[in-house]
Motif scaffolding. Sequence first.
Motif, mmCIF file in Angstrom:
data_model
loop_
_atom_site.group_PDB
_atom_site.id
_atom_site.type_symbol
_atom_site.label_atom_id
_atom_site.label_comp_id
_atom_site.label_asym_id
_atom_site.label_seq_id
_atom_site.Cartn_x
_atom_site.Cartn_y
_atom_site.Cartn_z
ATOM 1 N N ARG A 160 0.843 -1.203 0.000
ATOM 2 C CA ARG A 160 0.000 0.000 0.000
ATOM 3 C C ARG A 160 0.874 1.246 0.000
ATOM 4 N NH1 ARG A 160 -0.272 -3.580 3.152
ATOM 5 N NH2 ARG A 160 0.536 -2.402 4.871
ATOM 6 N N LEU A 161 0.371 2.280 -0.664
ATOM 7 C CA LEU A 161 1.001 3.596 -0.636
ATOM 8 C C LEU A 161 -0.101 4.633 -0.459
ATOM 9 C CD1 LEU A 161 3.413 3.441 -3.738
ATOM 10 C CD2 LEU A 161 4.065 3.337 -1.334
ATOM 11 N N ALA A 162 0.249 5.763 0.140
ATOM 12 C CA ALA A 162 -0.727 6.852 0.288
ATOM 13 C C ALA A 162 -0.023 8.181 0.037
ATOM 14 C CB ALA A 162 -1.339 6.840 1.684
ATOM 15 N N PHE A 163 -0.705 9.047 -0.701
ATOM 16 C CA PHE A 163 -0.170 10.359 -1.033
ATOM 17 C C PHE A 163 -1.218 11.425 -0.742
ATOM 18 C CE2 PHE A 163 1.843 7.312 -3.859
ATOM 19 C CZ PHE A 163 3.185 7.634 -3.733
ATOM 20 N N PRO A 164 -0.945 12.344 0.168
ATOM 21 C CA PRO A 164 -1.860 13.472 0.351
ATOM 22 C C PRO A 164 -1.640 14.490 -0.765
ATOM 23 C CG PRO A 164 -0.037 13.640 1.887
ATOM 24 C CD PRO A 164 0.154 12.368 1.124
ATOM 25 N N THR A 165 -2.707 15.084 -1.263
ATOM 26 C CA THR A 165 -2.571 16.061 -2.344
ATOM 27 C C THR A 165 -2.326 17.470 -1.817
ATOM 28 O OG1 THR A 165 -4.956 16.425 -2.441
ATOM 29 C CG2 THR A 165 -4.037 14.718 -3.878
ATOM 30 N N GLU A 166 -2.672 17.726 -0.577
ATOM 31 C CA GLU A 166 -2.517 19.059 0.022
ATOM 32 C C GLU A 166 -1.185 19.139 0.761
ATOM 33 O OE1 GLU A 166 -2.518 22.643 1.326
ATOM 34 O OE2 GLU A 166 -4.175 22.038 0.035
ATOM 35 N N LYS A 167 -0.450 20.214 0.521
ATOM 36 C CA LYS A 167 0.839 20.413 1.197
ATOM 37 C C LYS A 167 0.683 20.549 2.702
ATOM 38 C CE LYS A 167 2.980 23.340 -1.751
ATOM 39 N NZ LYS A 167 3.736 24.492 -2.182
ATOM 40 N N ASP A 168 -0.259 21.373 3.121
ATOM 41 C CA ASP A 168 -0.471 21.661 4.543
ATOM 42 C C ASP A 168 -1.161 20.463 5.198
ATOM 43 O OD1 ASP A 168 -1.352 22.518 7.056
ATOM 44 O OD2 ASP A 168 -1.900 24.504 6.339
ATOM 45 N N PRO A 169 -0.523 19.795 6.162
ATOM 46 C CA PRO A 169 -1.100 18.588 6.761
ATOM 47 C C PRO A 169 -2.362 18.839 7.584
ATOM 48 C CG PRO A 169 0.962 19.158 7.847
ATOM 49 C CD PRO A 169 0.797 20.107 6.702
ATOM 50 N N GLN A 170 -2.727 20.094 7.815
ATOM 51 C CA GLN A 170 -3.921 20.401 8.613
ATOM 52 C C GLN A 170 -5.114 20.845 7.769
ATOM 53 O OE1 GLN A 170 -3.735 19.667 11.830
ATOM 54 N NE2 GLN A 170 -1.627 19.109 11.420
ATOM 55 N N ARG A 171 -4.948 20.997 6.464
ATOM 56 C CA ARG A 171 -6.001 21.548 5.617
ATOM 57 C C ARG A 171 -6.820 20.485 4.920
ATOM 58 N NH1 ARG A 171 -4.320 26.048 1.682
ATOM 59 N NH2 ARG A 171 -6.554 25.924 1.398
ATOM 60 N N LEU A 172 -7.998 20.885 4.488
ATOM 61 C CA LEU A 172 -8.879 20.052 3.681
ATOM 62 C C LEU A 172 -8.158 19.672 2.393
ATOM 63 C CD1 LEU A 172 -11.861 19.036 3.338
ATOM 64 C CD2 LEU A 172 -12.267 21.149 2.085
ATOM 65 N N ALA A 182 5.236 21.531 -9.951
ATOM 66 C CA ALA A 182 5.485 21.680 -8.511
ATOM 67 C C ALA A 182 4.583 20.746 -7.708
ATOM 68 C CB ALA A 182 5.263 23.131 -8.085
ATOM 69 N N PHE A 183 3.324 20.592 -8.137
ATOM 70 C CA PHE A 183 2.389 19.697 -7.462
ATOM 71 C C PHE A 183 2.904 18.259 -7.521
ATOM 72 C CE2 PHE A 183 -1.104 16.654 -7.882
ATOM 73 C CZ PHE A 183 -1.709 16.806 -6.642
ATOM 74 N N LEU A 184 3.325 17.801 -8.708
ATOM 75 C CA LEU A 184 3.808 16.426 -8.854
ATOM 76 C C LEU A 184 5.058 16.182 -8.021
ATOM 77 C CD1 LEU A 184 3.262 15.828 -12.679
ATOM 78 C CD2 LEU A 184 1.942 14.866 -10.783
ATOM 79 N N ASP A 185 5.976 17.143 -8.007
ATOM 80 C CA ASP A 185 7.183 16.998 -7.182
ATOM 81 C C ASP A 185 6.819 16.915 -5.701
ATOM 82 O OD1 ASP A 185 8.865 16.951 -9.336
ATOM 83 O OD2 ASP A 185 9.370 19.088 -9.221
ATOM 84 N N GLY A 186 5.896 17.751 -5.271
ATOM 85 C CA GLY A 186 5.464 17.739 -3.875
ATOM 86 C C GLY A 186 4.767 16.445 -3.508
ATOM 87 N N LEU A 187 3.980 15.923 -4.441
ATOM 88 C CA LEU A 187 3.254 14.676 -4.193
ATOM 89 C C LEU A 187 4.223 13.531 -3.931
ATOM 90 C CD1 LEU A 187 0.332 13.627 -4.161
ATOM 91 C CD2 LEU A 187 0.619 13.022 -6.561
ATOM 92 N N ARG A 188 5.283 13.461 -4.691
ATOM 93 C CA ARG A 188 6.282 12.402 -4.491
ATOM 94 C C ARG A 188 6.907 12.494 -3.097
ATOM 95 N NH1 ARG A 188 7.607 14.298 -9.769
ATOM 96 N NH2 ARG A 188 7.114 12.764 -11.363
ATOM 97 N N GLN A 189 7.070 13.708 -2.601
ATOM 98 C CA GLN A 189 7.733 13.923 -1.309
ATOM 99 C C GLN A 189 6.788 13.762 -0.119
ATOM 100 O OE1 GLN A 189 9.486 17.782 -1.644
ATOM 101 N NE2 GLN A 189 10.617 17.234 -3.483
ATOM 102 N N ARG A 190 5.477 13.793 -0.342
ATOM 103 C CA ARG A 190 4.525 13.771 0.772
ATOM 104 C C ARG A 190 3.961 12.381 1.064
ATOM 105 N NH1 ARG A 190 3.125 18.596 -1.617
ATOM 106 N NH2 ARG A 190 1.357 17.760 -2.742
ATOM 107 N N ARG A 191 4.606 11.351 0.663
ATOM 108 C CA ARG A 191 4.100 9.999 0.910
ATOM 109 C C ARG A 191 3.873 9.798 2.406
ATOM 110 N NH1 ARG A 191 7.241 5.079 -1.766
ATOM 111 N NH2 ARG A 191 7.185 3.777 0.061
ATOM 112 N N LEU A 192 2.723 9.233 2.765
ATOM 113 C CA LEU A 192 2.364 9.015 4.170
ATOM 114 C C LEU A 192 2.840 7.654 4.663
ATOM 115 C CD1 LEU A 192 -1.348 10.237 4.399
ATOM 116 C CD2 LEU A 192 0.678 11.373 5.267
#
Length: 131
Positions: A38-50, A79-89
């Motif tokens: 399993r893998l999970a990726f949040p789409t929002e940079k801010d971990p507290q936001r919707l 920038a979104f795609l680069d951030g998504l790769r880095q935000r794996r949960l």
Amino acid sequence: KGRLRPGGLLAVNVVVQGHRDPLAADVAATLSGLFAHRLAFPTEKDPQRLGNVVLLASDAALALPEQWIPPPASKVHAAFLDGLRQRRLDLESLGGRAILDERNAVEVRCASTDLLVRGTYRAHFPASVLH
């Protein structure tokens, strides 16, 4: 799972109130009981936001080959795609409980997110349009 080809991939999008939303944790826990990887990726940079958490699950090893990622259409998209790769949960740290017929809090957990989404959308429209 029964509808997937052997080694097939399941993708689930969960609207969340932050990266550690209990609903995403419960969906992740449910998938962990069904799939080996399993893998999970949040789409929002801010971990507290919707935002959204996209969960991927398979019995085959999961990797996100670069050829699956479309070329960015703009600098913002890149920038979104680069951030998504880095935000794996880290799914294990979410601490959810598997969703079962006798223990299904999806509707309860979705209710507060639904209200937040509605409020967010309403803020973008003039009152005359909403009534």
